[in-house]
Each structure stands twice: as C-alpha cells, then as structure tokens.
Design a protein around this motif. Structure first.
Motif, PDB file in Angstrom:
ATOM      1  N   VAL A 127       0.876  -1.057   0.008  1.00  0.00           N
ATOM      2  CA  VAL A 127       0.431  -0.038   0.214  1.00  0.00           C
ATOM      3  C   VAL A 127       0.934   1.228  -0.019  1.00  0.00           C
ATOM      4  N   PHE A 128       2.223   1.506   0.919  1.00  0.00           N
ATOM      5  CA  PHE A 128       2.892   2.154   0.444  1.00  0.00           C
ATOM      6  C   PHE A 128       3.301   2.772  -0.859  1.00  0.00           C
ATOM      7  N   ALA A 129       3.499   1.358  -1.416  1.00  0.00           N
ATOM      8  CA  ALA A 129       4.082   1.555  -2.815  1.00  0.00           C
ATOM      9  C   ALA A 129       3.367   2.597  -3.243  1.00  0.00           C
ATOM     10  N   LEU A 130       2.426   2.335  -3.142  1.00  0.00           N
ATOM     11  CA  LEU A 130       1.145   2.534  -4.064  1.00  0.00           C
ATOM     12  C   LEU A 130       0.357   4.526  -3.404  1.00  0.00           C
ATOM     13  N   LEU A 131       1.009   4.474  -2.297  1.00  0.00           N
ATOM     14  CA  LEU A 131       0.496   5.737  -1.398  1.00  0.00           C
ATOM     15  C   LEU A 131       1.483   7.351  -2.328  1.00  0.00           C
ATOM     16  N   TYR A 154       9.108   5.662   6.497  1.00  0.00           N
ATOM     17  CA  TYR A 154       8.117   4.309   6.698  1.00  0.00           C
ATOM     18  C   TYR A 154       8.994   3.574   7.360  1.00  0.00           C
ATOM     19  N   ARG A 155       9.783   2.945   6.837  1.00  0.00           N
ATOM     20  CA  ARG A 155      10.327   2.293   7.079  1.00  0.00           C
ATOM     21  C   ARG A 155      10.622   2.138   8.396  1.00  0.00           C
ATOM     22  N   LYS A 156      11.482   2.762   8.865  1.00  0.00           N
ATOM     23  CA  LYS A 156      11.468   2.989  10.578  1.00  0.00           C
ATOM     24  C   LYS A 156      10.281   3.069  11.148  1.00  0.00           C
ATOM     25  N   SER A 157       8.861   3.642  10.796  1.00  0.00           N
ATOM     26  CA  SER A 157       7.880   3.231  11.062  1.00  0.00           C
ATOM     27  C   SER A 157       7.456   2.239  11.012  1.00  0.00           C
ATOM     28  N   PRO A 161       1.390  18.567  -8.365  1.00  0.00           N
ATOM     29  CA  PRO A 161       3.214  18.252  -9.042  1.00  0.00           C
ATOM     30  C   PRO A 161       4.073  17.065  -8.412  1.00  0.00           C
ATOM     31  N   PRO A 162       4.576  15.890  -9.618  1.00  0.00           N
ATOM     32  CA  PRO A 162       5.153  14.773  -8.600  1.00  0.00           C
ATOM     33  C   PRO A 162       5.962  14.865  -7.360  1.00  0.00           C
ATOM     34  N   LEU A 163       5.821  14.105  -6.692  1.00  0.00           N
ATOM     35  CA  LEU A 163       7.332  14.233  -5.272  1.00  0.00           C
ATOM     36  C   LEU A 163       8.326  14.301  -6.258  1.00  0.00           C
ATOM     37  N   ASN A 164       9.467  14.990  -5.998  1.00  0.00           N
ATOM     38  CA  ASN A 164      10.541  14.883  -5.902  1.00  0.00           C
ATOM     39  C   ASN A 164      11.158  13.968  -5.718  1.00  0.00           C
ATOM     40  N   PRO A 165      12.606  13.096  -6.141  1.00  0.00           N
ATOM     41  CA  PRO A 165      12.935  11.412  -6.034  1.00  0.00           C
ATOM     42  C   PRO A 165      13.481  12.309  -4.651  1.00  0.00           C
ATOM     43  N   GLU A 166      14.220  13.411  -4.175  1.00  0.00           N
ATOM     44  CA  GLU A 166      14.746  12.850  -2.653  1.00  0.00           C
ATOM     45  C   GLU A 166      13.918  12.898  -1.674  1.00  0.00           C
ATOM     46  N   VAL A 167      12.320  13.763  -1.432  1.00  0.00           N
ATOM     47  CA  VAL A 167      11.632  13.586  -0.974  1.00  0.00           C
ATOM     48  C   VAL A 167      10.575  12.105  -0.748  1.00  0.00           C
ATOM     49  N   ARG A 168      10.841  12.041  -1.665  1.00  0.00           N
ATOM     50  CA  ARG A 168      10.032  10.127  -1.979  1.00  0.00           C
ATOM     51  C   ARG A 168      11.145   9.268  -0.690  1.00  0.00           C
ATOM     52  N   GLU A 169      12.432   9.194  -1.125  1.00  0.00           N
ATOM     53  CA  GLU A 169      13.597   8.852  -0.820  1.00  0.00           C
ATOM     54  C   GLU A 169      13.449   9.614   0.790  1.00  0.00           C
TER      55      GLU A 169
END
Ligand SMILES: [Zn+2]
Length: 93
Positions: free
Chosen positions: A13-17, A81-84, A67-75
């Motif tokens: 789901v996160f991947a889709l989010l 998310y991984r941490k949570s 506008p699309p998320l920039n890759p840095e923000v996405r990272e």
C-alpha cells in the motif's frame, strides 16, 4: 466479526501511496488504498504525515493536480515509513 482479507499488505500500500499522492493512480487502485486505510489506522496516520510533508514541499499550494514528488523527498518518506514499520514490528503490532 469478519475483518476480511487485505489485498495488499502495508508495504504494498505504501508503494501505491506515493503514486496516490502524485495523482497517478487509476480510480480502481485508489479504491483499494482507501479500503485498506479503512481498516489500518497506522497507514492512515502515515498518509496524514505524508500529506503534510508533501504540502510543505509544495509550499502549501492546493493545485488540482499536484506536481510529482521529487525523488529526494520520496526517499525521505520511504525511510520514514520503513522506520515506522520497524517500530510497529518491535511493538508486536
Ligand atoms: Zn496498512
């Protein structure tokens, strides 16, 4: 009470989010995400913080098509998310 089966686990789901926030998802997938969110408070919480971060990044503009998320923000969001997810695993949730 029958809780039903999730079509996706939280990671999927996160991947889709992130696509969801980019408004790149078709209606069917948006629907799947919403269904999962109905039944998954931690994902709702995460989505809220994701939205907050995105709106900060976009300077709080409310465009119809963000506008699309920039890759840095996405990272950064991925890392958060991984941490949570790790915290939840540790708490046995
Ligand atoms: Zn979830």
């Amino acid at each position: 009470m029958e809780t039903g089966k999730h079509k996706h686990d939280c990671k999927e789901v996160f991947a889709l989010l992130s696509e969801y926030l980019d408004a790149e998802l078709d209606a069917e997938r948006c629907d799947e995400i919403r269904k999962h969110l109905d039944d998954c408070p931690p994902c709702i919480e995460f989505l809220e913080s994701l939205k907050r971060t995105v709106s900060l990044c976009h300077g709080c503009q409310t465009a119809e098509q963000p506008p699309p998320l920039n890759p840095e923000v996405r990272e950064k969001l991925m890392a958060a998310y991984r941490k949570s997810m790790q915290n939840r695993a540790r708490q046995g949730l």
